[in-house]
Design a protein around this motif. Structure first.
Motif, PDB file in Angstrom:
ATOM      1  N   SER A 145       0.832  -1.208   0.000  1.00  0.00           N
ATOM      2  CA  SER A 145       0.000   0.000   0.000  1.00  0.00           C
ATOM      3  C   SER A 145       0.863   1.253   0.000  1.00  0.00           C
ATOM      4  O   SER A 145       0.581   2.216  -0.717  1.00  0.00           O
ATOM      5  CB  SER A 145      -0.914   0.009   1.224  1.00  0.00           C
ATOM      6  OG  SER A 145      -1.837  -1.030   1.155  1.00  0.00           O
ATOM      7  N   TYR A 146       1.919   1.238   0.802  1.00  0.00           N
ATOM      8  CA  TYR A 146       2.839   2.382   0.833  1.00  0.00           C
ATOM      9  C   TYR A 146       3.498   2.561  -0.537  1.00  0.00           C
ATOM     10  O   TYR A 146       3.595   3.687  -1.038  1.00  0.00           O
ATOM     11  CB  TYR A 146       3.909   2.188   1.906  1.00  0.00           C
ATOM     12  CG  TYR A 146       4.951   3.266   1.884  1.00  0.00           C
ATOM     13  CD1 TYR A 146       4.676   4.526   2.404  1.00  0.00           C
ATOM     14  CD2 TYR A 146       6.202   3.036   1.326  1.00  0.00           C
ATOM     15  CE1 TYR A 146       5.631   5.531   2.365  1.00  0.00           C
ATOM     16  CE2 TYR A 146       7.153   4.036   1.285  1.00  0.00           C
ATOM     17  CZ  TYR A 146       6.868   5.279   1.806  1.00  0.00           C
ATOM     18  OH  TYR A 146       7.809   6.270   1.758  1.00  0.00           O
ATOM     19  N   GLY A 147       3.942   1.471  -1.148  1.00  0.00           N
ATOM     20  CA  GLY A 147       4.573   1.569  -2.466  1.00  0.00           C
ATOM     21  C   GLY A 147       3.631   2.122  -3.526  1.00  0.00           C
ATOM     22  O   GLY A 147       4.030   2.942  -4.357  1.00  0.00           O
ATOM     23  N   LEU A 148       2.375   1.704  -3.488  1.00  0.00           N
ATOM     24  CA  LEU A 148       1.402   2.215  -4.452  1.00  0.00           C
ATOM     25  C   LEU A 148       1.123   3.697  -4.216  1.00  0.00           C
ATOM     26  O   LEU A 148       1.021   4.477  -5.175  1.00  0.00           O
ATOM     27  CB  LEU A 148       0.108   1.402  -4.371  1.00  0.00           C
ATOM     28  CG  LEU A 148       0.198  -0.031  -4.886  1.00  0.00           C
ATOM     29  CD1 LEU A 148      -1.067  -0.804  -4.510  1.00  0.00           C
ATOM     30  CD2 LEU A 148       0.414  -0.046  -6.384  1.00  0.00           C
ATOM     31  N   GLN A 149       1.020   4.105  -2.958  1.00  0.00           N
ATOM     32  CA  GLN A 149       0.804   5.527  -2.650  1.00  0.00           C
ATOM     33  C   GLN A 149       2.032   6.348  -3.043  1.00  0.00           C
ATOM     34  O   GLN A 149       1.903   7.452  -3.563  1.00  0.00           O
ATOM     35  CB  GLN A 149       0.516   5.720  -1.154  1.00  0.00           C
ATOM     36  CG  GLN A 149      -0.845   5.284  -0.737  1.00  0.00           C
ATOM     37  CD  GLN A 149      -1.936   6.221  -1.244  1.00  0.00           C
ATOM     38  OE1 GLN A 149      -1.739   7.117  -2.059  1.00  0.00           O
ATOM     39  NE2 GLN A 149      -3.131   5.990  -0.756  1.00  0.00           N
ATOM     40  N   TYR A 150       3.216   5.825  -2.784  1.00  0.00           N
ATOM     41  CA  TYR A 150       4.444   6.516  -3.155  1.00  0.00           C
ATOM     42  C   TYR A 150       4.510   6.725  -4.665  1.00  0.00           C
ATOM     43  O   TYR A 150       4.820   7.815  -5.140  1.00  0.00           O
ATOM     44  CB  TYR A 150       5.665   5.722  -2.687  1.00  0.00           C
ATOM     45  CG  TYR A 150       6.974   6.344  -3.094  1.00  0.00           C
ATOM     46  CD1 TYR A 150       7.543   7.349  -2.339  1.00  0.00           C
ATOM     47  CD2 TYR A 150       7.628   5.925  -4.257  1.00  0.00           C
ATOM     48  CE1 TYR A 150       8.732   7.935  -2.717  1.00  0.00           C
ATOM     49  CE2 TYR A 150       8.817   6.503  -4.650  1.00  0.00           C
ATOM     50  CZ  TYR A 150       9.373   7.504  -3.874  1.00  0.00           C
ATOM     51  OH  TYR A 150      10.542   8.081  -4.257  1.00  0.00           O
ATOM     52  N   ARG A 151       4.203   5.681  -5.422  1.00  0.00           N
ATOM     53  CA  ARG A 151       4.224   5.783  -6.880  1.00  0.00           C
ATOM     54  C   ARG A 151       3.215   6.808  -7.379  1.00  0.00           C
ATOM     55  O   ARG A 151       3.509   7.618  -8.260  1.00  0.00           O
ATOM     56  CB  ARG A 151       3.940   4.422  -7.504  1.00  0.00           C
ATOM     57  CG  ARG A 151       4.123   4.418  -9.006  1.00  0.00           C
ATOM     58  CD  ARG A 151       3.781   3.098  -9.585  1.00  0.00           C
ATOM     59  NE  ARG A 151       2.309   3.015  -9.619  1.00  0.00           N
ATOM     60  CZ  ARG A 151       1.641   2.024 -10.126  1.00  0.00           C
ATOM     61  NH1 ARG A 151       2.266   0.981 -10.604  1.00  0.00           N
ATOM     62  NH2 ARG A 151       0.328   2.026 -10.139  1.00  0.00           N
ATOM     63  N   ALA A 152       2.023   6.805  -6.773  1.00  0.00           N
ATOM     64  CA  ALA A 152       1.007   7.780  -7.177  1.00  0.00           C
ATOM     65  C   ALA A 152       1.454   9.202  -6.858  1.00  0.00           C
ATOM     66  O   ALA A 152       1.270  10.119  -7.678  1.00  0.00           O
ATOM     67  CB  ALA A 152      -0.316   7.472  -6.475  1.00  0.00           C
ATOM     68  N   ARG A 153       2.034   9.406  -5.693  1.00  0.00           N
ATOM     69  CA  ARG A 153       2.513  10.742  -5.321  1.00  0.00           C
ATOM     70  C   ARG A 153       3.665  11.196  -6.206  1.00  0.00           C
ATOM     71  O   ARG A 153       3.744  12.367  -6.588  1.00  0.00           O
ATOM     72  CB  ARG A 153       2.962  10.764  -3.856  1.00  0.00           C
ATOM     73  CG  ARG A 153       1.837  10.822  -2.882  1.00  0.00           C
ATOM     74  CD  ARG A 153       1.069  12.093  -3.090  1.00  0.00           C
ATOM     75  NE  ARG A 153       0.162  12.311  -1.988  1.00  0.00           N
ATOM     76  CZ  ARG A 153      -0.292  13.497  -1.652  1.00  0.00           C
ATOM     77  NH1 ARG A 153       0.069  14.564  -2.316  1.00  0.00           N
ATOM     78  NH2 ARG A 153      -1.127  13.617  -0.669  1.00  0.00           N
ATOM     79  N   ALA A 154       4.572  10.294  -6.517  1.00  0.00           N
ATOM     80  CA  ALA A 154       5.705  10.646  -7.380  1.00  0.00           C
ATOM     81  C   ALA A 154       5.232  10.998  -8.780  1.00  0.00           C
ATOM     82  O   ALA A 154       5.748  11.937  -9.399  1.00  0.00           O
ATOM     83  CB  ALA A 154       6.702   9.496  -7.425  1.00  0.00           C
ATOM     84  N   ARG A 155       4.241  10.279  -9.284  1.00  0.00           N
ATOM     85  CA  ARG A 155       3.710  10.580 -10.619  1.00  0.00           C
ATOM     86  C   ARG A 155       2.980  11.915 -10.660  1.00  0.00           C
ATOM     87  O   ARG A 155       2.924  12.561 -11.692  1.00  0.00           O
ATOM     88  CB  ARG A 155       2.770   9.479 -11.079  1.00  0.00           C
ATOM     89  CG  ARG A 155       3.487   8.241 -11.506  1.00  0.00           C
ATOM     90  CD  ARG A 155       2.528   7.235 -12.053  1.00  0.00           C
ATOM     91  NE  ARG A 155       3.257   6.099 -12.590  1.00  0.00           N
ATOM     92  CZ  ARG A 155       2.676   5.059 -13.130  1.00  0.00           C
ATOM     93  NH1 ARG A 155       1.364   4.994 -13.216  1.00  0.00           N
ATOM     94  NH2 ARG A 155       3.398   4.066 -13.587  1.00  0.00           N
ATOM     95  N   ARG A 156       2.378  12.296  -9.534  1.00  0.00           N
ATOM     96  CA  ARG A 156       1.677  13.586  -9.480  1.00  0.00           C
ATOM     97  C   ARG A 156       2.634  14.751  -9.261  1.00  0.00           C
ATOM     98  O   ARG A 156       2.206  15.896  -9.214  1.00  0.00           O
ATOM     99  CB  ARG A 156       0.639  13.574  -8.363  1.00  0.00           C
ATOM    100  CG  ARG A 156      -0.567  12.764  -8.718  1.00  0.00           C
ATOM    101  CD  ARG A 156      -1.636  12.928  -7.672  1.00  0.00           C
ATOM    102  NE  ARG A 156      -2.081  11.598  -7.268  1.00  0.00           N
ATOM    103  CZ  ARG A 156      -2.428  11.237  -6.059  1.00  0.00           C
ATOM    104  NH1 ARG A 156      -2.388  12.107  -5.079  1.00  0.00           N
ATOM    105  NH2 ARG A 156      -2.815  10.028  -5.804  1.00  0.00           N
ATOM    106  N   GLY A 157       3.927  14.462  -9.075  1.00  0.00           N
ATOM    107  CA  GLY A 157       4.914  15.514  -8.944  1.00  0.00           C
ATOM    108  C   GLY A 157       5.063  16.071  -7.546  1.00  0.00           C
ATOM    109  O   GLY A 157       5.418  17.236  -7.378  1.00  0.00           O
ATOM    110  N   SER A 158       4.837  15.278  -6.556  1.00  0.00           N
ATOM    111  CA  SER A 158       4.982  15.717  -5.173  1.00  0.00           C
ATOM    112  C   SER A 158       6.450  16.006  -4.866  1.00  0.00           C
ATOM    113  O   SER A 158       7.348  15.300  -5.327  1.00  0.00           O
ATOM    114  CB  SER A 158       4.460  14.632  -4.230  1.00  0.00           C
ATOM    115  OG  SER A 158       4.696  14.994  -2.895  1.00  0.00           O
TER     116      SER A 158
END
Length: 119
Positions: free
Chosen positions: A28-41
């Motif tokens: 779950s953390y990895g999926l959230q991290y990937r989503a945040r990185a793709r959104r440019g956080s």
């Protein structure tokens, strides 16, 4: 003497359960991290950790039902594989089945959570 023993033949059942929960949290953390990185956080690791910690909205009842159904079917399938195999093959097949089941469960929760947050 059988007074304080559990009903399971495998004394490491709780380690399997804790491992599955830890794997769920890690995926779950990895999926959230990937989503945040793709959104440019600017800080995707920190933001992903807070996203997991600050889940305010519970899942809608139908998503929660499907999530729990995936969890229970994965646990049942893992138990069935453990029952049908033995020896070193058991460890490999149960581990692989558990990893696949937990990954499907975490991915489903991630997909439904991000869709609900987008609305």
């Amino acid at each position: 003497m059988y007074l304080a023993r559990g009903s399971s033949d495998d004394p490491y059942v709780w380690l399997w359960v804790l491992g599955a929960l830890a794997l769920y949290a890690l995926i779950s953390y990895g999926l959230q991290y990937r989503a945040r990185a793709r959104r440019g956080s600017a800080h995707p690791a920190h933001d992903a950790l807070h996203d997991l910690k600050d889940r305010e909205d519970p899942q809608p009842p139908e998503n929660r039902f499907v999530s729990r159904l995936i969890m229970l079917c994965g646990a049942g399938l893992t138990g069935l594989v453990a029952y049908l195999t033995s020896g070193p093959v058991r460890v490999l097949t149960v581990g692989l089945t558990a990893v696949v089941a937990v990954t499907v469960w975490a991915y489903y929760d991630h997909r439904t959570e991000t869709r609900a947050a987008a609305r």
